[in-house]
Structures are given as C-alpha cells and as structure tokens.
Write a protein that holds these residues in place. Structure first.
Motif, PDB file in Angstrom:
ATOM      1  N   THR A  10       0.828  -1.101   0.139  1.00 40.14           N
ATOM      2  CA  THR A  10      -0.035  -0.029   0.077  1.00 40.14           C
ATOM      3  C   THR A  10       0.842   1.321   0.022  1.00 40.14           C
ATOM      4  O   THR A  10       1.697   1.270   0.731  1.00 40.14           O
ATOM      5  N   SER A  13      -1.243   7.804  -2.237  1.00 42.24           N
ATOM      6  CA  SER A  13      -1.768   8.214  -3.478  1.00 42.24           C
ATOM      7  C   SER A  13      -0.908   9.551  -4.009  1.00 42.24           C
ATOM      8  O   SER A  13      -1.525  10.726  -3.931  1.00 42.24           O
ATOM      9  N   ASP A  14       0.108   9.314  -4.599  1.00 46.84           N
ATOM     10  CA  ASP A  14       1.386  10.428  -4.898  1.00 46.84           C
ATOM     11  C   ASP A  14       1.853   9.928  -6.245  1.00 46.84           C
ATOM     12  O   ASP A  14       2.114   8.703  -6.293  1.00 46.84           O
ATOM     13  N   SER A  17       4.707   7.506  -6.089  1.00 50.63           N
ATOM     14  CA  SER A  17       4.290   6.160  -5.761  1.00 50.63           C
ATOM     15  C   SER A  17       4.369   5.042  -7.099  1.00 50.63           C
ATOM     16  O   SER A  17       4.279   4.084  -6.795  1.00 50.63           O
ATOM     17  N   ALA A  52      -1.847   2.356 -11.502  1.00 47.77           N
ATOM     18  CA  ALA A  52      -1.477   3.424 -10.256  1.00 47.77           C
ATOM     19  C   ALA A  52      -1.546   4.691 -10.607  1.00 47.77           C
ATOM     20  O   ALA A  52      -2.087   5.485  -9.850  1.00 47.77           O
ATOM     21  N   SER A  55      -5.179   5.631 -10.459  1.00 46.18           N
ATOM     22  CA  SER A  55      -5.570   5.678  -9.225  1.00 46.18           C
ATOM     23  C   SER A  55      -5.052   7.149  -8.657  1.00 46.18           C
ATOM     24  O   SER A  55      -6.028   7.707  -8.233  1.00 46.18           O
ATOM     25  N   VAL A  56      -4.024   7.435  -8.817  1.00 40.88           N
ATOM     26  CA  VAL A  56      -3.383   8.636  -8.405  1.00 40.88           C
ATOM     27  C   VAL A  56      -4.169  10.000  -9.029  1.00 40.88           C
ATOM     28  O   VAL A  56      -4.664  10.752  -8.374  1.00 40.88           O
ATOM     29  N   THR A  59      -8.558   9.799  -8.530  1.00 42.64           N
ATOM     30  CA  THR A  59      -9.517   9.798  -7.505  1.00 42.64           C
ATOM     31  C   THR A  59      -9.448  11.093  -6.955  1.00 42.64           C
ATOM     32  O   THR A  59     -10.417  11.241  -5.786  1.00 42.64           O
ATOM     33  N   SER A  63      -8.921   9.197  -2.112  1.00 44.59           N
ATOM     34  CA  SER A  63      -8.331   7.979  -1.965  1.00 44.59           C
ATOM     35  C   SER A  63      -6.911   8.032  -1.443  1.00 44.59           C
ATOM     36  O   SER A  63      -6.060   8.407  -2.257  1.00 44.59           O
ATOM     37  N   THR A  65      -4.667   6.427  -0.273  1.00 45.97           N
ATOM     38  CA  THR A  65      -3.519   5.373  -0.755  1.00 45.97           C
ATOM     39  C   THR A  65      -4.064   4.524  -2.033  1.00 45.97           C
ATOM     40  O   THR A  65      -5.294   4.682  -2.192  1.00 45.97           O
ATOM     41  N   PHE A  66      -3.295   3.724  -2.435  1.00 44.21           N
ATOM     42  CA  PHE A  66      -3.750   2.662  -3.469  1.00 44.21           C
ATOM     43  C   PHE A  66      -3.125   1.325  -2.815  1.00 44.21           C
ATOM     44  O   PHE A  66      -1.914   1.486  -2.314  1.00 44.21           O
ATOM     45  N   ASP A  84      -8.362   1.153  -5.039  1.00 46.93           N
ATOM     46  CA  ASP A  84      -8.282   2.524  -4.370  1.00 46.93           C
ATOM     47  C   ASP A  84      -9.485   2.491  -3.727  1.00 46.93           C
ATOM     48  O   ASP A  84     -10.569   1.986  -3.831  1.00 46.93           O
TER      49      ASP A  84
END
Length: 149
Positions: A10, A13-14, A17, A52, A55-56, A59, A63, A65-66, A84
């Motif tokens: 985990t 969410s950056d 990452s 990923a 997701s970043v 969201t 979120s 984190t993912f 996420d």
C-alpha cells in the motif's frame, strides 16, 4: 509450491508512488522466478504503471492510498490488482478526449486480450474498487516458494 502466492503493498496516492509500485511488482515477479525480460513481466510493469497512475490521477484526493496486489494461483494465473477507495470505476473516454490521454484502459484491455488474459473490476467493502488483470503464468516459468512480501 503452495496453491497461491500473494504479495501486496500500500502506497500513498502520490505520483512518485507509481514508480515505487512498478519496482515492487517487478521485484515480486523476480522473487517468484519470472525473468525480468519475459513478456509477462513487461506487461505487468506497464499495467501496474497505468493502473497506479489512474488511481493517483482520477481519485481526486478521495483515496489517500492505493494498494497493488499480486497473486499467483497454482502456477497457472497471475492476478494483478490495484485498489483505491474512490467509488468511480474506470471507463472508456470518447475518442476526442483520447487524443492526449485516456488510453490507459484501452491499452490494458488490449494487453489482456493479447496475452489471453482478462480484465475485471470488483467493488471493495469500503465503496472503492479493485481493477484486476488476470494473465496466464508462462509455461515453464518457475514460481518461488515465499508467501507474501
């Protein structure tokens, strides 16, 4: 070998990452015996990067984190998932929008079909979703014996 090997990480969410997620997935596959230059390894690195990134970017800060999950089931199927907590599921964008972006899911669908795999989305208990790609594990590729990471 166990019936299933699992690994997950985990991450915040950056944007930084995304590279960490890709490196993590590559290391797990290597630990499980998949050569770095295998087509499946290339596919997984690209899929993890795309999912990923989605997701970043999509969201909208909802979120924090993912999670990247990798599962090797009976040395037959490799499942790669990115989870996420945002409720919006991925969708195909209109062709006009796809000029500059929006092709990630199209690419992932194509990779899945090309490899004989499947793409799916499943809801999570907290209202988010996991985007899964299932790929056949390459015949003859050894699978490590460690469970998780």
């Amino acid at each position: 070998m166990a019936d299933q090997l699992e690994a997950s990480v985990t991450l915040p969410s950056d944007p930084v990452s995304v590279a960490a997620a890709r490196r993590y997935a590559a290391q797990v596959l290597s630990d499980w015996g998949l050569p770095e230059d295998a087509d499946t390894a290339d596919t997984v690195r690209l899929v993890v990067s795309e999912l990923a990134t989605n997701s970043v970017q999509h969201t909208f800060g909802q979120s924090p984190t993912f999670t990247v999950d990798l599962r090797l089931e009976r040395e037959e199927w490799l499942r790669v998932g990115v989870t996420d907590s945002h409720p919006r599921w991925p969708k195909r964008l209109p062709a006009a929008v796809q000029q500059d972006n929006g092709r990630g899911m199209v690419i992932i669908r194509w990779l899945a079909a090309e490899a004989g795999g499947r793409l799916s989305v499943s809801p999570t208990e907290d209202g988010g979703k996991t985007v899964w790609l299932a790929l056949p594990w390459p015949a003859g590729a050894p699978a490590g014996t460690t469970r998780g990471r």
